[in-house]
Write a protein that holds these residues in place. Structure first.
Motif, PDB file in Angstrom:
ATOM      1  N   ILE A  17       8.389   5.505   2.475  1.00 21.74           N
ATOM      2  CA  ILE A  17       7.590   4.601   2.868  1.00 21.74           C
ATOM      3  C   ILE A  17       8.049   2.975   2.342  1.00 21.74           C
ATOM      4  O   ILE A  17       7.840   2.207   2.793  1.00 21.74           O
ATOM      5  CB  ILE A  17       6.269   5.007   2.165  1.00 21.74           C
ATOM      6  CG1 ILE A  17       5.562   6.129   3.061  1.00 21.74           C
ATOM      7  CG2 ILE A  17       5.265   3.497   2.262  1.00 21.74           C
ATOM      8  CD1 ILE A  17       4.450   6.719   2.221  1.00 21.74           C
ATOM      9  N   VAL A  18       8.738   3.288   1.104  1.00 19.68           N
ATOM     10  CA  VAL A  18       9.238   1.905   0.505  1.00 19.68           C
ATOM     11  C   VAL A  18      10.409   1.543   1.357  1.00 19.68           C
ATOM     12  O   VAL A  18      10.483   0.297   1.824  1.00 19.68           O
ATOM     13  CB  VAL A  18       9.863   2.256  -0.883  1.00 19.68           C
ATOM     14  CG1 VAL A  18      10.618   1.412  -1.357  1.00 19.68           C
ATOM     15  CG2 VAL A  18       8.757   2.573  -1.644  1.00 19.68           C
ATOM     16  N   ILE A  19      11.300   2.253   2.051  1.00 16.51           N
ATOM     17  CA  ILE A  19      12.282   1.889   3.022  1.00 16.51           C
ATOM     18  C   ILE A  19      11.794   1.209   4.296  1.00 16.51           C
ATOM     19  O   ILE A  19      12.219   0.323   4.785  1.00 16.51           O
ATOM     20  CB  ILE A  19      13.024   3.120   3.344  1.00 16.51           C
ATOM     21  CG1 ILE A  19      14.061   3.514   1.809  1.00 16.51           C
ATOM     22  CG2 ILE A  19      14.072   2.797   4.466  1.00 16.51           C
ATOM     23  CD1 ILE A  19      14.822   4.866   2.221  1.00 16.51           C
ATOM     24  N   ALA A  20      10.725   1.857   4.551  1.00 19.38           N
ATOM     25  CA  ALA A  20      10.018   1.174   5.728  1.00 19.38           C
ATOM     26  C   ALA A  20       9.423   0.053   5.491  1.00 19.38           C
ATOM     27  O   ALA A  20       9.563  -0.883   6.464  1.00 19.38           O
ATOM     28  CB  ALA A  20       8.904   2.468   6.265  1.00 19.38           C
ATOM     29  N   ALA A  45       8.093  -2.852  13.665  1.00 18.39           N
ATOM     30  CA  ALA A  45       7.318  -1.560  13.904  1.00 18.39           C
ATOM     31  C   ALA A  45       7.408  -0.573  12.663  1.00 18.39           C
ATOM     32  O   ALA A  45       6.428  -0.101  12.263  1.00 18.39           O
ATOM     33  CB  ALA A  45       7.519  -0.721  15.035  1.00 18.39           C
ATOM     34  N   TYR A  46       8.346  -0.797  11.708  1.00 18.60           N
ATOM     35  CA  TYR A  46       8.299   0.081  10.604  1.00 18.60           C
ATOM     36  C   TYR A  46       7.253  -0.018   9.479  1.00 18.60           C
ATOM     37  O   TYR A  46       6.924   0.918   8.772  1.00 18.60           O
ATOM     38  CB  TYR A  46       9.735  -0.039   9.915  1.00 18.60           C
ATOM     39  CG  TYR A  46      10.610   1.399  10.283  1.00 18.60           C
ATOM     40  CD1 TYR A  46      10.656   2.259   9.496  1.00 18.60           C
ATOM     41  CD2 TYR A  46      11.172   1.298  11.734  1.00 18.60           C
ATOM     42  CE1 TYR A  46      11.311   3.536   9.665  1.00 18.60           C
ATOM     43  CE2 TYR A  46      11.783   2.316  11.999  1.00 18.60           C
ATOM     44  CZ  TYR A  46      11.845   3.651  11.121  1.00 18.60           C
ATOM     45  OH  TYR A  46      12.857   4.655  11.378  1.00 18.60           O
ATOM     46  N   ILE A  47       6.758  -1.262   9.445  1.00 15.15           N
ATOM     47  CA  ILE A  47       5.595  -1.228   8.583  1.00 15.15           C
ATOM     48  C   ILE A  47       4.298  -0.470   8.744  1.00 15.15           C
ATOM     49  O   ILE A  47       3.755   0.095   8.082  1.00 15.15           O
ATOM     50  CB  ILE A  47       4.979  -2.699   8.263  1.00 15.15           C
ATOM     51  CG1 ILE A  47       4.126  -2.853   7.186  1.00 15.15           C
ATOM     52  CG2 ILE A  47       4.344  -3.349   9.681  1.00 15.15           C
ATOM     53  CD1 ILE A  47       3.694  -4.521   6.690  1.00 15.15           C
ATOM     54  N   PHE A  48       4.208  -0.209  10.117  1.00 13.29           N
ATOM     55  CA  PHE A  48       2.907   0.699  10.895  1.00 13.29           C
ATOM     56  C   PHE A  48       3.431   2.016  10.726  1.00 13.29           C
ATOM     57  O   PHE A  48       2.359   3.089  10.505  1.00 13.29           O
ATOM     58  CB  PHE A  48       2.710   0.192  12.134  1.00 13.29           C
ATOM     59  CG  PHE A  48       2.373  -1.107  12.126  1.00 13.29           C
ATOM     60  CD1 PHE A  48       0.927  -1.532  11.816  1.00 13.29           C
ATOM     61  CD2 PHE A  48       3.040  -2.233  12.654  1.00 13.29           C
ATOM     62  CE1 PHE A  48       0.640  -3.000  12.047  1.00 13.29           C
ATOM     63  CE2 PHE A  48       2.861  -3.533  12.714  1.00 13.29           C
ATOM     64  CZ  PHE A  48       1.305  -3.853  12.258  1.00 13.29           C
ATOM     65  N   THR A  51       2.932   2.842   7.345  1.00  8.68           N
ATOM     66  CA  THR A  51       1.502   2.919   6.794  1.00  8.68           C
ATOM     67  C   THR A  51       0.992   4.443   7.141  1.00  8.68           C
ATOM     68  O   THR A  51       0.135   5.063   6.280  1.00  8.68           O
ATOM     69  CB  THR A  51       0.624   1.687   7.695  1.00  8.68           C
ATOM     70  OG1 THR A  51       1.229   0.734   7.293  1.00  8.68           O
ATOM     71  CG2 THR A  51      -0.985   1.873   7.348  1.00  8.68           C
ATOM     72  N   LEU A  52       1.300   4.761   8.356  1.00  5.29           N
ATOM     73  CA  LEU A  52       0.790   6.138   8.717  1.00  5.29           C
ATOM     74  C   LEU A  52       1.382   7.087   7.944  1.00  5.29           C
ATOM     75  O   LEU A  52       0.836   8.194   7.530  1.00  5.29           O
ATOM     76  CB  LEU A  52       1.281   6.603  10.210  1.00  5.29           C
ATOM     77  CG  LEU A  52       0.361   5.495  11.335  1.00  5.29           C
ATOM     78  CD1 LEU A  52       0.919   5.818  12.557  1.00  5.29           C
ATOM     79  CD2 LEU A  52      -1.013   5.808  11.172  1.00  5.29           C
ATOM     80  N   ASP A  53       2.613   6.917   7.636  1.00  5.90           N
ATOM     81  CA  ASP A  53       3.224   8.012   6.488  1.00  5.90           C
ATOM     82  C   ASP A  53       2.717   8.006   5.164  1.00  5.90           C
ATOM     83  O   ASP A  53       2.734   9.116   4.511  1.00  5.90           O
ATOM     84  CB  ASP A  53       4.773   7.580   6.455  1.00  5.90           C
ATOM     85  CG  ASP A  53       5.567   8.503   7.329  1.00  5.90           C
ATOM     86  OD1 ASP A  53       5.377   9.644   7.902  1.00  5.90           O
ATOM     87  OD2 ASP A  53       6.787   7.990   7.632  1.00  5.90           O
ATOM     88  N   PHE A 210      15.674   7.871   7.410  1.00  7.20           N
ATOM     89  CA  PHE A 210      15.076   6.597   7.013  1.00  7.20           C
ATOM     90  C   PHE A 210      16.064   5.723   6.141  1.00  7.20           C
ATOM     91  O   PHE A 210      16.125   4.466   6.153  1.00  7.20           O
ATOM     92  CB  PHE A 210      13.857   6.813   6.031  1.00  7.20           C
ATOM     93  CG  PHE A 210      12.507   6.765   6.762  1.00  7.20           C
ATOM     94  CD1 PHE A 210      12.266   7.723   7.880  1.00  7.20           C
ATOM     95  CD2 PHE A 210      11.410   5.965   6.474  1.00  7.20           C
ATOM     96  CE1 PHE A 210      11.203   7.691   8.814  1.00  7.20           C
ATOM     97  CE2 PHE A 210      10.307   5.976   7.256  1.00  7.20           C
ATOM     98  CZ  PHE A 210      10.139   6.854   8.147  1.00  7.20           C
ATOM     99  N   PHE A 211      16.916   6.482   5.298  1.00  7.29           N
ATOM    100  CA  PHE A 211      17.966   5.869   4.653  1.00  7.29           C
ATOM    101  C   PHE A 211      19.036   5.336   5.609  1.00  7.29           C
ATOM    102  O   PHE A 211      19.578   4.221   5.130  1.00  7.29           O
ATOM    103  CB  PHE A 211      18.490   6.736   3.708  1.00  7.29           C
ATOM    104  CG  PHE A 211      19.659   6.295   2.919  1.00  7.29           C
ATOM    105  CD1 PHE A 211      19.566   5.307   1.815  1.00  7.29           C
ATOM    106  CD2 PHE A 211      21.067   6.431   3.127  1.00  7.29           C
ATOM    107  CE1 PHE A 211      20.446   4.825   1.173  1.00  7.29           C
ATOM    108  CE2 PHE A 211      22.111   5.958   2.696  1.00  7.29           C
ATOM    109  CZ  PHE A 211      21.816   5.155   1.458  1.00  7.29           C
TER     110      PHE A 211
END
Length: 599
Positions: A17-20, A45-48, A51-53, A210-211
């Protein structure tokens, strides 16, 4: 074991989530300069997705943050992975668009989708069940995972086909991220318990995925901005460099010490060495012709002092060079004055200067002709006006003999003006390329007899006899009007310079594939130094006749052009006091010729 797995899951998900969120923050703050719509769209898009994660994390069994009998965490997992896979695919549609992506619209759209998915799972409870305690994953969950895998695989195919839009490192990171995302999804099709080993491996694969997104969007965006943000700029630079290399103009760049920093390939056509050998050499060592080198140094010094672009035209006539250049020296300055460079562009205008010189010659010739003709037209018209006015005012006092004499002189003036105007008309058509020969077979005997008859009145008035001798058996191929004009002008000249009771002899001879015409008189003759001036287009040479007849000299020049257009040549032989003979040739019947008739 269950508590350890819960801690592991929480740590892994929060890291993802932090990475997103970091991907979104960097993308948002670089949105005005990022020029890759795919990375821009995915980053927004990755903030959303994050958020879902986050909702997936806090609904995990054992945290008891959102109580309920339904396993919301699995539903959020499927919803998030669908959104992520769809984002990877949709990004390629924006990649092909030249228009910059609208970030506000993208955020609003994803916000609506995220809210609807959250409501469908937590409030409306219409999202399909994905996991049942004691049973395991539902058919919907497993099928959905395979659909997501197919979507991620399709995104990988699109990424490969669009690999030229990314730098090599970014392409590699994105491809590996998709691989580990597919591996993660596959693991989640295998587990029975959410605390099982496949679920643990799936979370590891997701974290790696994600990394790698972080490596592509965040780290690369900060540490290698030229590879990510300015890749298109590099491509454009390469494109324009290739264009510059292949331009025919000479293009150089010099530093403040007049050392060559760059030279294009056109230099190889101008100097002896390869253009790459000149980098770092001083201007004085490049091997330019001395006059060209001195001019460039002078212009560079002027630009260095004034910081104003210098332009000039230069004709290079030195050694093997015969070129004309239009030269520009343009100052280029960076952030600091001492970083300034000078761009030199040399346009080869040799053909333009030749054409310009030719046009000036033609224009001067035209002006000279019109000046001569304007002067000579006054004489016959002055006579016409004077004689007609004399008759008009004294018609009752003049004898019939006097009126006849005046009328004859008026007729001569009118004929002189007519011949002059006719020659001028033919000459002007020649200059504009309108006059073209209408080739036909002509009988030389008939042609000479006809011209003799036309010219007889003028000859008889001066007491000169026109004779025809040596007629050929061959016929010629020419324009009849042009032939009449040639012979009429030559005979008129012969009569003009002949003495009373003299003769003009017309002859024609067979000579190989042509017929040789000659017009011989027994008049005053021409001095050798003046013979070449008679046929020159830029000459106004003309002398009065034996009875002070005037002329422009246009007639013989017109004859030369008509003869050459007809495929022949013209010349003369003369001795002062012994008369003149003018010769010209015309192709005989059955002989073809190809002449450029434009003048």
């Amino acid at each position: 074991m269950k508590q350890n797995f819960l801690l592991f899951h929480t740590v892994v998900e929060l890291s993802a989530i932090v990475i997103a969120f970091a991907v979104f923050i960097v993308t948002w703050n670089t949105r005005k300069i990022i020029d890759n719509n795919y990375l821009y769209f995915v980053g927004m898009a990755y903030i959303f997705i994050g958020t879902l994660d986050l909702l997936h994390t806090i609904t995990y069994p054992g945290l008891h943050i959102i109580p309920g009998t339904i396993y919301y965490t699995n539903q959020f997992w499927i919803a998030t992975r669908f959104l992520e896979a769809s984002t990877f695919i949709m990004g390629f549609w924006f990649l092909k668009r030249k228009k910059v992506l609208n970030g506000d619209v993208t955020i609003l759209s994803y916000c609506v989708v995220t809210i609807l998915l959250t409501l469908a799972i937590l409030y409306w409870k219409i999202f399909p069940v994905c996991y049942i305690e004691g049973v395991g994953q539902t058919h919907f969950k497993i099928t959905a995972e395979y659909v997501i895998i197919a979507m991620l695989f399709f995104a990988g195919c699109l990424l490969y086909s669009s690999r030229n839009s990314f730098s090599a490192s970014v392409f590699r990171f994105l491809m590996l991220s998709l691989f580990f995302a597919i591996l993660s999804e596959f693991c989640f099709t295998l587990y029975v318990s959410i605390f099982s080993l496949p679920a643990e491996i799936g979370h590891y694969a997701k974290l790696i995925s994600f990394f790698l997104i972080y490596k592509a969007n965040v780290e690369t965006g900060f540490t290698k901005p030229t590879e990510l943000i300015f890749k298109d700029l590099k491509d454009n630079e390469e494109k324009y460099r290739t264009l510059t290399e292949n331009l025919p103009e000479l293009i150089f760049r010099f530093d403040r010490s007049f050392r060559c920093l760059y030279a294009n390939y056109a230099l190889e056509q101008f100097l002896s060495l390869k253009h790459g050998c000149y980098t770092g050499m001083k201007l004085s060592h490049l091997g330019f012709p001395s006059s060209f080198e001195h001019l460039l140094i002078k212009m560079l010094i002027a630009v260095k002092q004034t910081k104003v672009t210098q332009e000039t035209n230069f004709d290079l006539n030195e050694g093997k060079y015969a070129n004309s250049f239009s030269i520009q020296v343009i100052p280029e300055y960076g952030l600091e004055d001492h970083e300034g460079t000078y761009l030199v562009i040399c346009y080869d205008i040799t053909d333009l200067r030749i054409t310009e010189h030719r046009l000036m010659e033609l224009n001067n010739t035209k002006d000279k002709f019109f000046s001569i003709i304007a002067h000579d037209l006054r004489n016959p018209f002055t006579s016409l006006i004077s004689f007609s006015e004399l008759i008009y005012k004294n018609v009752n006092r003049l004898s019939p003999e006097k009126i006849e004499s005046l009328a004859m002189r008026m007729n001569d003036s009118a004929k002189q003006a007519y011949i002059l105007l006719e020659n001028l008309l033919h000459w002007s058509k020649m200059q504009t390329g309108v006059l073209k020969p209408d080739l036909q077979e002509l009988d030389v005997v008939e042609l000479l007899n006809e011209i003799k008859h036309i010219s007889s009145s003028t000859a008889v008035a001066k007491g000169i006899e026109i004779k025809i001798e040596e007629l050929p058996s061959a016929r010629i191929v020419a324009d009849k009007q042009m032939m009449s004009t040639i012979l009429r002008n030559i005979i008129a000249n012969a009569i003009k310079f002949s003495y009373t009771n003299g003769s003009v002899v017309l002859s024609a001879y067979d000579r190989q594939d042509e017929v040789l015409f000659s017009v011989m008189d027994s008049g005053v003759g021409i001095e050798k130094k003046n013979m070449e001036l008679l046929f020159k287009a830029d000459s106004s040479f003309s002398t009065p006749g034996t009875q002070n007849e005037t002329g422009t000299g246009l007639g013989l020049r017109l004859c030369r052009e008509f003869v050459e257009i007809s495929g022949g040549s013209i010349w003369l032989e003369s001795e002062p006091g012994q008369g003149t003979t003018i010769y010209f040739t015309i192709p005989a019947q059955g002989v073809s010729f190809n002449k450029d008739i434009s003048v």
